[in-house]
Motif scaffolding. Structure first.
Motif, PDB file in Angstrom:
ATOM      1  N   HIS B 265     -54.415  30.358 -30.650  1.00  0.00           N
ATOM      2  CA  HIS B 265     -55.768  29.921 -31.231  1.00  0.00           C
ATOM      3  C   HIS B 265     -56.702  31.093 -31.061  1.00  0.00           C
ATOM      4  O   HIS B 265     -56.475  31.736 -30.322  1.00  0.00           O
ATOM      5  CB  HIS B 265     -56.260  28.663 -30.388  1.00  0.00           C
ATOM      6  N   GLY B 266     -57.519  31.130 -31.862  1.00  0.00           N
ATOM      7  CA  GLY B 266     -58.384  32.341 -32.141  1.00  0.00           C
ATOM      8  C   GLY B 266     -59.791  31.316 -32.516  1.00  0.00           C
ATOM      9  O   GLY B 266     -59.649  30.381 -33.233  1.00  0.00           O
ATOM     10  N   ALA B 267     -60.956  31.839 -31.810  1.00  0.00           N
ATOM     11  CA  ALA B 267     -62.211  31.364 -32.278  1.00  0.00           C
ATOM     12  C   ALA B 267     -63.174  32.446 -32.593  1.00  0.00           C
ATOM     13  O   ALA B 267     -63.199  33.421 -32.166  1.00  0.00           O
ATOM     14  CB  ALA B 267     -62.749  30.596 -31.121  1.00  0.00           C
ATOM     15  N   THR B 268     -64.155  32.070 -33.348  1.00  0.00           N
ATOM     16  CA  THR B 268     -65.262  32.973 -33.574  1.00  0.00           C
ATOM     17  C   THR B 268     -66.166  32.998 -32.391  1.00  0.00           C
ATOM     18  O   THR B 268     -66.080  31.881 -31.528  1.00  0.00           O
ATOM     19  CB  THR B 268     -66.127  32.526 -35.002  1.00  0.00           C
ATOM     20  N   PRO B 269     -67.246  33.780 -32.444  1.00  0.00           N
ATOM     21  CA  PRO B 269     -68.240  33.505 -31.480  1.00  0.00           C
ATOM     22  C   PRO B 269     -68.956  32.232 -31.312  1.00  0.00           C
ATOM     23  O   PRO B 269     -69.412  31.872 -30.499  1.00  0.00           O
ATOM     24  CB  PRO B 269     -69.183  34.833 -31.656  1.00  0.00           C
ATOM     25  N   GLU B 270     -68.966  31.745 -32.611  1.00  0.00           N
ATOM     26  CA  GLU B 270     -69.597  30.448 -32.767  1.00  0.00           C
ATOM     27  C   GLU B 270     -68.701  29.328 -32.554  1.00  0.00           C
ATOM     28  O   GLU B 270     -69.004  27.999 -32.918  1.00  0.00           O
ATOM     29  CB  GLU B 270     -70.175  30.162 -34.240  1.00  0.00           C
ATOM     30  N   ASN B 271     -67.530  29.624 -31.857  1.00  0.00           N
ATOM     31  CA  ASN B 271     -66.723  28.421 -31.530  1.00  0.00           C
ATOM     32  C   ASN B 271     -66.008  27.561 -32.607  1.00  0.00           C
ATOM     33  O   ASN B 271     -65.609  26.505 -32.453  1.00  0.00           O
ATOM     34  CB  ASN B 271     -67.170  27.671 -30.636  1.00  0.00           C
ATOM     35  N   ARG B 272     -65.716  28.366 -33.732  1.00  0.00           N
ATOM     36  CA  ARG B 272     -64.808  27.720 -34.699  1.00  0.00           C
ATOM     37  C   ARG B 272     -63.515  28.153 -34.420  1.00  0.00           C
ATOM     38  O   ARG B 272     -62.857  29.291 -34.391  1.00  0.00           O
ATOM     39  CB  ARG B 272     -65.221  28.089 -36.057  1.00  0.00           C
ATOM     40  N   TYR B 273     -62.632  26.978 -33.935  1.00  0.00           N
ATOM     41  CA  TYR B 273     -61.164  27.343 -33.459  1.00  0.00           C
ATOM     42  C   TYR B 273     -60.157  26.960 -34.732  1.00  0.00           C
ATOM     43  O   TYR B 273     -59.832  26.054 -35.178  1.00  0.00           O
ATOM     44  CB  TYR B 273     -60.836  26.510 -31.999  1.00  0.00           C
ATOM     45  N   CYS B 274     -59.321  27.972 -34.954  1.00  0.00           N
ATOM     46  CA  CYS B 274     -58.082  28.041 -35.895  1.00  0.00           C
ATOM     47  C   CYS B 274     -56.900  28.405 -35.113  1.00  0.00           C
ATOM     48  O   CYS B 274     -56.971  28.992 -33.943  1.00  0.00           O
ATOM     49  CB  CYS B 274     -58.483  29.052 -36.898  1.00  0.00           C
ATOM     50  N   MET B 275     -55.879  28.393 -35.847  1.00  0.00           N
ATOM     51  CA  MET B 275     -54.439  28.714 -35.173  1.00  0.00           C
ATOM     52  C   MET B 275     -53.941  30.027 -35.953  1.00  0.00           C
ATOM     53  O   MET B 275     -54.112  30.076 -37.382  1.00  0.00           O
ATOM     54  CB  MET B 275     -53.455  27.691 -35.372  1.00  0.00           C
ATOM     55  N   GLY B 276     -53.457  30.940 -35.262  1.00  0.00           N
ATOM     56  CA  GLY B 276     -52.775  31.979 -36.157  1.00  0.00           C
ATOM     57  C   GLY B 276     -51.593  32.228 -35.590  1.00  0.00           C
ATOM     58  O   GLY B 276     -50.989  31.465 -34.457  1.00  0.00           O
ATOM     59  N   ALA B 277     -50.508  33.182 -36.133  1.00  0.00           N
ATOM     60  CA  ALA B 277     -49.350  33.409 -35.497  1.00  0.00           C
ATOM     61  C   ALA B 277     -49.084  34.776 -35.246  1.00  0.00           C
ATOM     62  O   ALA B 277     -49.413  35.817 -35.838  1.00  0.00           O
ATOM     63  CB  ALA B 277     -48.373  32.979 -36.676  1.00  0.00           C
ATOM     64  N   VAL B 278     -48.186  35.167 -34.163  1.00  0.00           N
ATOM     65  CA  VAL B 278     -47.930  36.643 -33.774  1.00  0.00           C
ATOM     66  C   VAL B 278     -46.512  36.476 -33.515  1.00  0.00           C
ATOM     67  O   VAL B 278     -45.799  35.487 -33.020  1.00  0.00           O
ATOM     68  CB  VAL B 278     -48.864  37.139 -32.705  1.00  0.00           C
ATOM     69  N   LEU B 279     -45.827  37.541 -34.074  1.00  0.00           N
ATOM     70  CA  LEU B 279     -44.282  37.803 -33.553  1.00  0.00           C
ATOM     71  C   LEU B 279     -44.143  38.581 -32.575  1.00  0.00           C
ATOM     72  O   LEU B 279     -44.645  39.877 -32.710  1.00  0.00           O
ATOM     73  CB  LEU B 279     -43.583  38.061 -35.061  1.00  0.00           C
ATOM     74  N   LEU B 280     -43.323  38.259 -31.692  1.00  0.00           N
ATOM     75  CA  LEU B 280     -42.998  39.548 -30.421  1.00  0.00           C
ATOM     76  C   LEU B 280     -41.495  39.758 -30.518  1.00  0.00           C
ATOM     77  O   LEU B 280     -40.981  39.059 -30.985  1.00  0.00           O
ATOM     78  CB  LEU B 280     -43.299  39.016 -29.088  1.00  0.00           C
ATOM     79  N   ASP B 281     -41.115  40.921 -30.129  1.00  0.00           N
ATOM     80  CA  ASP B 281     -39.777  41.166 -30.132  1.00  0.00           C
ATOM     81  C   ASP B 281     -38.845  40.602 -29.156  1.00  0.00           C
ATOM     82  O   ASP B 281     -39.322  40.355 -28.131  1.00  0.00           O
ATOM     83  CB  ASP B 281     -40.137  42.952 -29.460  1.00  0.00           C
ATOM     84  N   LEU B 282     -37.942  40.332 -29.696  1.00  0.00           N
ATOM     85  CA  LEU B 282     -36.785  39.293 -29.012  1.00  0.00           C
ATOM     86  C   LEU B 282     -36.577  39.956 -27.616  1.00  0.00           C
ATOM     87  O   LEU B 282     -36.245  39.071 -26.662  1.00  0.00           O
ATOM     88  CB  LEU B 282     -35.582  39.048 -29.723  1.00  0.00           C
ATOM     89  N   ASP B 283     -36.245  41.125 -27.591  1.00  0.00           N
ATOM     90  CA  ASP B 283     -35.690  41.738 -26.238  1.00  0.00           C
ATOM     91  C   ASP B 283     -36.847  42.244 -25.417  1.00  0.00           C
ATOM     92  O   ASP B 283     -36.558  42.543 -24.239  1.00  0.00           O
ATOM     93  CB  ASP B 283     -34.822  42.829 -26.673  1.00  0.00           C
ATOM     94  N   ASP B 284     -38.079  42.366 -26.012  1.00  0.00           N
ATOM     95  CA  ASP B 284     -39.201  42.937 -25.384  1.00  0.00           C
ATOM     96  C   ASP B 284     -40.410  42.370 -25.891  1.00  0.00           C
ATOM     97  O   ASP B 284     -41.180  42.978 -26.647  1.00  0.00           O
ATOM     98  CB  ASP B 284     -39.268  44.546 -25.237  1.00  0.00           C
ATOM     99  N   PRO B 285     -40.811  41.119 -25.333  1.00  0.00           N
ATOM    100  CA  PRO B 285     -41.832  40.404 -25.677  1.00  0.00           C
ATOM    101  C   PRO B 285     -43.457  41.160 -25.508  1.00  0.00           C
ATOM    102  O   PRO B 285     -44.295  40.362 -26.036  1.00  0.00           O
ATOM    103  CB  PRO B 285     -41.820  38.967 -25.194  1.00  0.00           C
ATOM    104  N   THR B 286     -43.205  42.129 -24.833  1.00  0.00           N
ATOM    105  CA  THR B 286     -44.607  43.116 -24.461  1.00  0.00           C
ATOM    106  C   THR B 286     -44.867  43.641 -26.113  1.00  0.00           C
ATOM    107  O   THR B 286     -45.872  44.395 -26.119  1.00  0.00           O
ATOM    108  CB  THR B 286     -44.490  44.059 -23.712  1.00  0.00           C
TER     109      THR B 286
END
Lengths: 353, 353
Positions: B265-286
Motif C-alpha cells: 500500500h502507498g498513500a499520499t500525504p493527504e492519506n489517499r491509500y492505493c495498492m502497488g506492486a513490486v517484484l523482488l529477486d527470488l534468491d535474494d529478496p533484498t
C-alpha cells in the motif's frame, strides 16, 4: 557518591587528533567504547570532523557520496528561512524540531591507546570509517563488549534512510566482520551483555519513537548476536527528574553478585546529560531490581559543562578491576575524561533507592 | 489493470459484527489477514469498537487497565485546547501532529469465515484480543503466513510504550503461541515470507522514523521467525507520486517464476491509500527487480471512498489459485471488500514499469 576524576582530565581533546580530511577541523573526540586488549586500554573514540567555513553566513554539511564513495560538502546559507540551525549538531527543516536533514560534522571511530589507562596516544587512521550506504552521515558512539576472544562493537549508523544500530566483530582491532544493522531504525545505544543468560544473548537499546512512547530503554534477546527479538520495555524516563527527557544505555552491563549493573545516561528536555544506575536481575535481565533516584554523576566540572554541546557526561565504557570501575566518558560532546568509582558504592546507592 | 471487484462488496461491514463490549459500537471490520484453513477462507479482521458517546462535546478513549485487565474509558472534552481531535482515529496533543496519546477505538482480531470465499459469517468471539501491556490500546492489521502446517500471524501492538510489531503462531485458529514483539518500535506492517530463502526467513517491515528517513519499506532476515537482523532499506516513497507519503507491505509475498511479488500500500500525504506492486529477486529478496509506476488499484468505488477514514484500499491478504489472486482488502477503514486479479496481469504491468 565518591567519584575520583583523573587529575589530567580531559584525557583526549580535539587538539590531540589530527583530522583525516583536508579542509576539516576535529571538533570532537568523545563518547568512546572501551576495551582491554593485550597490554593496552583502547578507547574507541567518536571523532567528529567539521568542514572549515571561511564565511560566517555559510554552514557546511559533510556527507559521503554513494556513487563515488568520496566525502562531499553541501552548503547552506544561514539566512535561508527553510532551515533551522539552532542545534549546532545538525540542520533541521524549519518548523520541524524533531527532524534533521544533514549533520554539521562527520563522525567515525578512531582508537586512542594507553598502557597506563591515563596517557593516551591517538592512532593516525580511523578504525571504523563509514563503509556502506547506511553510514553516509557518519558512525557514532561505539560500545565494545568482549565475549570470549572476540570484541563486538555496537554503534550508530546515520544516513538519510534512518538511524540504525549496527554491529561489527573484531579480534585484533585492525580488521572486522560486519554483522549488519541489528535493529530496525530509529534506534541508538545498543549495549550487548557480555555473556549468554539462560541460553540467549541480551542487549539494551533505545528506540526513538515518532507517534507514541518516550526515549526509553528497551531490552531484546538473540540466539546469535545478529538477529534480535522478544523486545520488551525496560526503563522509562521519569517526569520532573534529571532523566525526564531521554535515557539510553551507557556502559556494557557489569555482572555483580547483586545483579547486572547498568550505568545509563539520562537527560532533561534541555539536554543536561547525567549518569544513573540500574540493577537488573542476574537470571532475567528484563526484570529491574532497583534504580538510583539521583544521578551518580553530573556535569560538575568546567570541561564537562563547556564545549561543543555543553553540560554532558556520557559514559560508554569502562575497565573493571576488582571493586574499582575506571569509567571513560565523553564530556560536552567534545573530549574524553576518566574517573574511578567503587562498584560497591554504586550498589549501596542502588539499595538506598 | 483488470480488477474484478465482487458484486456484493463490501463483504463484511460493521453492521455484520456484534460488539463484544456493552456501551460500544463496531465502527470498523477491515484490514484482514487471510488464511485458507481446512475447507474455509478465514478473514482475520481488525474489528474496531468505539465507546458510544451521548454527549457531542465528549470524546471517549478506550484502554485496557494494566492492573485490572478491564476495558476502561477516559473522557476528553472537545473544547479542551490541550488536545487536537482533527484525526478521528486518535487524540493528539495540540501542536504535535505526529504524536498521539490515545486512540478513539479499541481494535482486536476477529475471524469471519466462508466456504465460498464470498459469503462470510463472523465469529461471536475475538480470536486475538489484547493480552499484554504492549496492547492496551489494541492490536491491529493482522497478516497471516502459512509455513508448513503452522500459521504465523504478524500484527501491530499499540500501547503508550510504543507501537510494536508482534507475532503469534497457530495451527488451529483457536489457540496460539506468543512469539513476542519481533521488531523494536516504532514499526508496522510486518510481512513474513512463506518459506526460507537461502537458509533464512525474511520479513518486510515499515519503521516509523522520528528524526531522519521516511515511511519506507525495509527487509530483515531471521533464523527462527522470532529474532530479526540484517535490516536493509528496500523500497522508498516517491515524491510527487501516489505513494509519496508513506508505503508499507500489504499481502504476504507471492512466489512467482519472475520473482517474489509483493502488493504493497502507498498513500499520499493527504492519506489517499492505493495498492502497488513490486517484484523482488527470488534468491535474494533484498533486491528490487521492478516496481509499478502507477497503482494497480485505487479507491474508485463509493464503499472505498466513503467511511470512517475514506479513500482507502488496504489489502492485507489473499488466496492464490493458479493465476488468480483473490484479494481481500480493507476499505475506508470501515469494511472488507474482495476482488480477483490475474497474477500474470500484474507481472506484465511490472515489466512495463
Amino acid at each position: 557518591m565518591n567519584i575520583n576524576r583523573f587529575e589530567n582530565n580531559p584525557l583526549v581533546t580535539p587538539s590531540d587528533v589530527k583530522p583525516l580530511h583536508d579542509g576539516y577541523e576535529v571538533i570532537g573526540a568523545f563518547n568512546a567504547g572501551v576495551a582491554k586488549y593485550l597490554d593496552e586500554t583502547l578507547l574507541l573514540m567518536r571523532v567528529a570532523e567539521r568542514p572549515i567555513s571561511e564565511d560566517d553566513n555559510i554552514i557546511k554539511a559533510p556527507y559521503i557520496d554513494k556513487n563515488s564513495g568520496k566525502l562531499e560538502i553541501i552548503e547552506f546559507r544561514k539566512d535561508d528561512p527553510r532551515y533551522d540551525y539552532s542545534d549546532p549538531r545538525m540542520i533541521k527543516p524549519a518548523g520541524q524540531p524533531d527532524r534533521s536533514i544533514y549533520l554539521t560534522s562527520l563522525s567515525y571511530i578512531r582508537i586512542a591507546r594507553s598502557k597506563d589507562g591515563i596517557n593516551f596516544t591517538v592512532d593516525e587512521e580511523a578504525f571504523l570509517y563509514p563503509f556502506n550506504d547506511y553510514q553516509i552521515f557518519g558512525v557514532e558512539d561505539a560500545r565494545c563488549t568482549q565475549i570470549d576472544d572476540n570484541y563486538y562493537i555496537s554503534y550508530t549508523s546515520v544516513s538519510p534512510m534512518g538511524i540504525c544500530d549496527s554491529i561489527i566483530k573484531t579480534s585484533d582491532f585492525k580488521t572486522f566482520e560486519d554483522l549488519g544493522n541489528a535493529f530496525a531504525p530509529e534506534n541508538k545505544d545498543i549495549l550487548l551483555f557480555p555473556e549468554k543468560i539462560n541460553g540467549s544473548y541480551y542487549a539494551l537499546h533505545r528506540p526513538s519513537l515518532k507517534s507514541m512512547g518516550n526515549y526509553d530503554i528497551w531490552i531484546a534477546s538473540s540466539p546469535d548476536l545478529e538477529c534480535w527479538g522478544h523486545h520488551e520495555h525496560l526503563l522509562g524516563i521519569r517526569e520532573g527528574m534529571w532523566d525526564s527527557g531521554r535515557i539510553g544505555g551507557g556502559l556494557v552491563p557489569i555482572k555483580t553478585e547483586k545483579g547486572w549493573l547498568e550505568l545509563y545516561h539520562g537527560a532533561t528536555p534541555e539536554n543536561r546529560y547525567c549518569m544513573g544506575a540500574v540493577l537488573l536481575d542476574l537470571d532475567d535481565p528484563t526484570k529491574v531490581i532497583s534504580r538510583t533516584k539521583d544521578p551518580i554523576m553530573e556535569p560538575d566540572f568546567s570541561y564537562e559543562q563547556n564545549g561543543f554541546f555543553g553540560d554532558v557526561v556520557f559514559g560508554c565504557g569502562g575497565i573493571i578491576s576488582g571493586d574499582v570501575l575506571t569509567m571513560y566518558y565523553g564530556v560536552a560532546d567534545t573530549s574524553i575524561a576518566g574517573c574511578t568509582l567503587k562498584i560497591s558504592d554504586i550498589l549501596l546507592k542502588l539499595e538506598e533507592g
